[in-house]
Design an enzyme around this catalytic site. Structure first.
Site, PDB file in Angstrom:
ATOM      1  N   GLY A 178       1.156  -0.966   0.174  1.00  0.00           N
ATOM      2  CA  GLY A 178      -0.124  -0.252  -0.108  1.00  0.00           C
ATOM      3  C   GLY A 178       0.862   0.874  -0.401  1.00  0.00           C
ATOM      4  O   GLY A 178       0.591   2.593  -0.668  1.00  0.00           O
ATOM      5  N   GLU A 184       4.025   3.756   6.278  1.00  0.00           N
ATOM      6  CA  GLU A 184       2.740   3.254   5.892  1.00  0.00           C
ATOM      7  C   GLU A 184       1.503   4.143   4.942  1.00  0.00           C
ATOM      8  O   GLU A 184       1.948   5.063   5.058  1.00  0.00           O
ATOM      9  CB  GLU A 184       1.863   3.002   7.241  1.00  0.00           C
ATOM     10  CG  GLU A 184       2.374   1.707   7.676  1.00  0.00           C
ATOM     11  CD  GLU A 184       1.476   0.093   7.191  1.00  0.00           C
ATOM     12  OE1 GLU A 184       0.855   0.899   6.396  1.00  0.00           O
ATOM     13  OE2 GLU A 184       1.293  -0.421   7.808  1.00  0.00           O
ATOM     14  N   ASP A 185       0.867   3.119   4.383  1.00  0.00           N
ATOM     15  CA  ASP A 185      -0.229   3.767   3.782  1.00  0.00           C
ATOM     16  C   ASP A 185      -1.829   4.985   4.532  1.00  0.00           C
ATOM     17  O   ASP A 185      -1.927   5.644   4.575  1.00  0.00           O
ATOM     18  CB  ASP A 185      -0.478   2.998   2.731  1.00  0.00           C
ATOM     19  CG  ASP A 185      -1.279   1.627   3.027  1.00  0.00           C
ATOM     20  OD1 ASP A 185      -1.337   1.236   4.230  1.00  0.00           O
ATOM     21  OD2 ASP A 185      -1.533   1.371   2.240  1.00  0.00           O
ATOM     22  N   ASP A 229      -4.949   1.754  11.176  1.00  0.00           N
ATOM     23  CA  ASP A 229      -6.510   1.634  10.638  1.00  0.00           C
ATOM     24  C   ASP A 229      -7.071   1.505  11.670  1.00  0.00           C
ATOM     25  O   ASP A 229      -7.029   2.028  12.993  1.00  0.00           O
ATOM     26  CB  ASP A 229      -6.881   0.813   9.629  1.00  0.00           C
ATOM     27  CG  ASP A 229      -8.384   0.531   9.418  1.00  0.00           C
ATOM     28  OD1 ASP A 229      -9.727   0.380  10.374  1.00  0.00           O
ATOM     29  OD2 ASP A 229      -9.125   0.331   8.366  1.00  0.00           O
ATOM     30  N   VAL A 281     -11.255   3.187   2.034  1.00  0.00           N
ATOM     31  CA  VAL A 281     -10.600   4.030   1.403  1.00  0.00           C
ATOM     32  C   VAL A 281      -9.490   3.213   0.559  1.00  0.00           C
ATOM     33  O   VAL A 281      -8.726   2.382   0.575  1.00  0.00           O
ATOM     34  CB  VAL A 281     -10.084   5.048   1.884  1.00  0.00           C
ATOM     35  CG1 VAL A 281     -10.519   6.096   2.688  1.00  0.00           C
ATOM     36  CG2 VAL A 281      -8.731   5.036   2.929  1.00  0.00           C
ATOM     37  N   ASP A 283      -5.625  -0.080  -1.724  1.00  0.00           N
ATOM     38  CA  ASP A 283      -6.673  -1.552  -2.874  1.00  0.00           C
ATOM     39  C   ASP A 283      -7.838  -1.909  -1.853  1.00  0.00           C
ATOM     40  O   ASP A 283      -7.833  -1.681  -1.392  1.00  0.00           O
ATOM     41  CB  ASP A 283      -5.519  -2.312  -3.209  1.00  0.00           C
ATOM     42  CG  ASP A 283      -5.734  -3.585  -2.160  1.00  0.00           C
ATOM     43  OD1 ASP A 283      -5.093  -3.056  -1.231  1.00  0.00           O
ATOM     44  OD2 ASP A 283      -5.698  -4.848  -2.216  1.00  0.00           O
TER      45      ASP A 283
HETATM   46  P1  IMP Z   1      -4.206  -2.464  11.130  1.00  0.00           P
HETATM   47  O1  IMP Z   1      -3.994  -2.962  11.227  1.00  0.00           O
HETATM   48  O2  IMP Z   1      -5.903  -1.798  11.636  1.00  0.00           O
HETATM   49  O3  IMP Z   1      -4.370  -0.240  11.087  1.00  0.00           O
HETATM   50  O4  IMP Z   1      -4.359  -1.253   9.319  1.00  0.00           O
HETATM   51  C1  IMP Z   1      -3.369  -2.243   8.651  1.00  0.00           C
HETATM   52  C2  IMP Z   1      -3.229  -2.496   6.858  1.00  0.00           C
HETATM   53  O5  IMP Z   1      -4.646  -2.790   6.044  1.00  0.00           O
HETATM   54  C3  IMP Z   1      -3.259  -0.864   6.359  1.00  0.00           C
HETATM   55  O6  IMP Z   1      -1.968  -0.798   5.998  1.00  0.00           O
HETATM   56  C4  IMP Z   1      -3.634  -1.125   4.981  1.00  0.00           C
HETATM   57  O7  IMP Z   1      -2.411  -1.691   4.089  1.00  0.00           O
HETATM   58  C5  IMP Z   1      -5.205  -1.481   5.113  1.00  0.00           C
HETATM   59  N1  IMP Z   1      -6.195  -1.547   5.098  1.00  0.00           N
HETATM   60  C6  IMP Z   1      -7.054  -0.895   6.171  1.00  0.00           C
HETATM   61  N2  IMP Z   1      -7.652   0.275   5.955  1.00  0.00           N
HETATM   62  C7  IMP Z   1      -7.872   0.539   5.107  1.00  0.00           C
HETATM   63  C8  IMP Z   1      -8.752   0.737   4.194  1.00  0.00           C
HETATM   64  O8  IMP Z   1      -9.461   1.671   4.372  1.00  0.00           O
HETATM   65  N3  IMP Z   1      -8.847   1.073   2.904  1.00  0.00           N
HETATM   66  C9  IMP Z   1      -6.861   0.657   2.034  1.00  0.00           C
HETATM   67  N4  IMP Z   1      -6.639  -0.603   2.947  1.00  0.00           N
HETATM   68  C10 IMP Z   1      -6.655  -0.647   4.408  1.00  0.00           C
HETATM   69 MG    MG Z   2      -0.442  -0.882   4.348  1.00  0.00          MG
END
Ligand code: IMP
Ligand code: MG
Length: 172
Positions: free
Chosen positions: A42, A96-97, A100, A150, A156
């Site tokens: 991402g 990081e992208d 979340d 998003v 993606d």
């Molecule tokens: P987390 O572990 O929930 O913080 O999510 C981390 C990873 O999930 C991010 O680095 C993204 O690659 C992917 N991700 C989380 N939310 C989204 C979103 O809304 N759109 C696309 N990718 C997401």
């Molecule tokens: Mg990511």
């Protein structure tokens, strides 16, 4: 049929913010070589733009983890591949992208800390406030986005939409 997309952050907004973040990183991250670590897949577009604004000497590396199955977090973070160089004693900037739930970032920070970098900072293009306290883990943040899935500018949905020049969300 392709789904309709609503633009949340335009290319112009993103470009301006990326330049600002790079200025801050250059000013605040001290001297010495930096290793910019992109979290695949991402972050690849954001990182490519960010490093071209940084004035310091740097090297680029990548790390890949996965926790998402289609558009849902599984909560289990799997390391798919690791850095290709030692970062002990170096200044690491993790790119990081989006943060979340913060599960992925926490996992990555724990992993990178075991490599004993001189410093470890986090730059994330996006943050989605899911009520966890993960905002505090981000040193350099581009934008906060609403609690929607998003896509675009690297992000993606099931592998698609990464090449969009803006960040958007599917129309409901
Ligand atoms: P987390 O572990 O929930 O913080 O999510 C981390 C990873 O999930 C991010 O680095 C993204 O690659 C992917 N991700 C989380 N939310 C989204 C979103 O809304 N759109 C696309 N990718 C997401
Ligand atoms: Mg990511």
């Amino acid at each position: 049929m392709p789904r309709e997309i609503e633009v949340l952050l335009s290319k112009e907004q993103i470009d301006a913010r990326v330049a600002e973040l790079a200025l801050r990183i250059d000013a605040e991250c001290g001297d010495g070589e930096m290793v910019v670590v992109g979290v695949l897949k991402g972050s690849f577009i954001f990182m490519a733009d960010l490093v071209r604004h940084l004035k310091r000497q740097l090297t680029c590396d990548f790390i890949r983890v996965s926790s998402y199955d289609k558009d849902r977090s599984t909560g289990i973070v799997r390391m798919e591949f690791d850095l290709t160089q030692p970062v002990g004693g170096k200044n690491v900037l993790l790119v990081e992208d989006i943060v979340d739930t913060g599960t992925t970032l926490r996992h990555l920070l724990k992993h990178l800390e075991t490599k004993r970098p001189a410093s470890l900072k986090v730059c994330s293009l996006l943050f989605k406030d899911m009520g966890t306290d993960s905002r505090k883990l981000i040193d350099y943040l581009g934008f906060e986005v609403p609690r929607r899935y998003v896509i675009g500018y690297g992000l993606d949905s099931d592998g698609l939409y990464r090449s969009l020049p803006y960040v958007g969300a599917f129309k409901e």
